[in-house]
Design a protein around this motif. Sequence first.
Motif, PDB file in Angstrom:
ATOM      1  N   ALA A  28      84.654  29.970  -4.403  1.00  0.00           N
ATOM      2  CA  ALA A  28      83.889  31.076  -3.863  1.00  0.00           C
ATOM      3  C   ALA A  28      83.816  30.895  -2.413  1.00  0.00           C
ATOM      4  O   ALA A  28      83.298  29.989  -2.082  1.00  0.00           O
ATOM      5  N   HIS A  29      84.331  31.837  -1.703  1.00  0.00           N
ATOM      6  CA  HIS A  29      84.510  31.753  -0.237  1.00  0.00           C
ATOM      7  C   HIS A  29      83.703  32.874   0.358  1.00  0.00           C
ATOM      8  O   HIS A  29      83.317  33.037   1.558  1.00  0.00           O
ATOM      9  N   HIS A  30      83.780  34.145  -0.666  1.00  0.00           N
ATOM     10  CA  HIS A  30      83.454  35.300   0.212  1.00  0.00           C
ATOM     11  C   HIS A  30      82.088  35.533  -0.536  1.00  0.00           C
ATOM     12  O   HIS A  30      81.044  36.249  -0.008  1.00  0.00           O
ATOM     13  N   VAL A  31      81.934  35.443  -1.932  1.00  0.00           N
ATOM     14  CA  VAL A  31      81.029  35.882  -2.780  1.00  0.00           C
ATOM     15  C   VAL A  31      79.858  34.662  -3.053  1.00  0.00           C
ATOM     16  O   VAL A  31      80.276  33.666  -3.211  1.00  0.00           O
ATOM     17  N   ASP A  32      78.732  34.759  -2.652  1.00  0.00           N
ATOM     18  CA  ASP A  32      77.549  33.568  -2.536  1.00  0.00           C
ATOM     19  C   ASP A  32      77.720  32.930  -3.898  1.00  0.00           C
ATOM     20  O   ASP A  32      77.579  33.636  -4.913  1.00  0.00           O
ATOM     21  N   ALA A  33      77.752  31.578  -3.818  1.00  0.00           N
ATOM     22  CA  ALA A  33      77.572  30.939  -5.137  1.00  0.00           C
ATOM     23  C   ALA A  33      76.422  30.962  -5.914  1.00  0.00           C
ATOM     24  O   ALA A  33      76.392  30.998  -7.150  1.00  0.00           O
ATOM     25  N   THR A  34      75.477  31.207  -5.043  1.00  0.00           N
ATOM     26  CA  THR A  34      74.075  31.514  -6.072  1.00  0.00           C
ATOM     27  C   THR A  34      74.043  32.570  -6.612  1.00  0.00           C
ATOM     28  O   THR A  34      73.482  32.833  -7.789  1.00  0.00           O
ATOM     29  N   ALA A  35      74.505  33.812  -6.198  1.00  0.00           N
ATOM     30  CA  ALA A  35      74.836  35.055  -6.922  1.00  0.00           C
ATOM     31  C   ALA A  35      75.572  34.760  -8.212  1.00  0.00           C
ATOM     32  O   ALA A  35      75.298  35.511  -9.174  1.00  0.00           O
TER      33      ALA A  35
END
Length: 237
Positions: A28-35
């Motif tokens: 995950a580089h663009h999408v938030d890992a928490t999401a």
Amino acid sequence: LLLGLVGILAYTSTDAEFFVYKAKVTGAHHVDATAIYQAAGVHEQNIFWIRPQQVAGRIAQLEGIKAVRVHCNLLPTEVKIEVEEREPVIMWRALNHSQDWWLDEEGMVLPYHGDPQSPETVFVVGSGKLQAEVGSVIEPKGVTSSVLQMASAMPETRIYFHDDDRGLSFRQELNGVEWPVYVGTSEQLWHKIQVVQALTAHFIEGNIQPQYVDVRWAEYPVYGQPANEAATETESE
């Protein structure tokens, strides 16, 4: 034996050691890992009741996610989430909407931006009507793959144009002089690229600076000669 099995079941169903409170998210580089973790729906779930395919399906619904792989481990209890994001490779500037859209190689509109300074980024200026929203594939379908194919074959050109009437085009430059090259649709694209390359070699050899080049019909390419020459349009062999 029965009592032992019941005891094991009760232990694995209630002990905190077998419940998930975090996950290892990679890719995950663009999408938030928490999401991504929240979309997985595994928080405070017993590891034995988690179905990796179902978890992957929920995460795959996030915008910008192309593929997901989920693995569950025991002792220690661990959930590994590996995602493949859609990479922004084209910035499409919609003149009619005064808006920039970032697209992946399949033409899908992404919820995040790429790097406009990257040498891999290709730009398209669109002057036609554009109906686009995040998660949708830009029309006409296949236009982004055509742009990337041309950019790969002609790396010196990073800016392309698209309108509803003429389709794709770009501006070619030789010795400080520019002219438009009309490509049109994706039909016979590789042939069109070969024709452009052959004409370019012809222009260099003959020191020709055409007014335009039109390869929309690959079998019958034409270019406009400078106004000071006798012929205004020459059919290319």
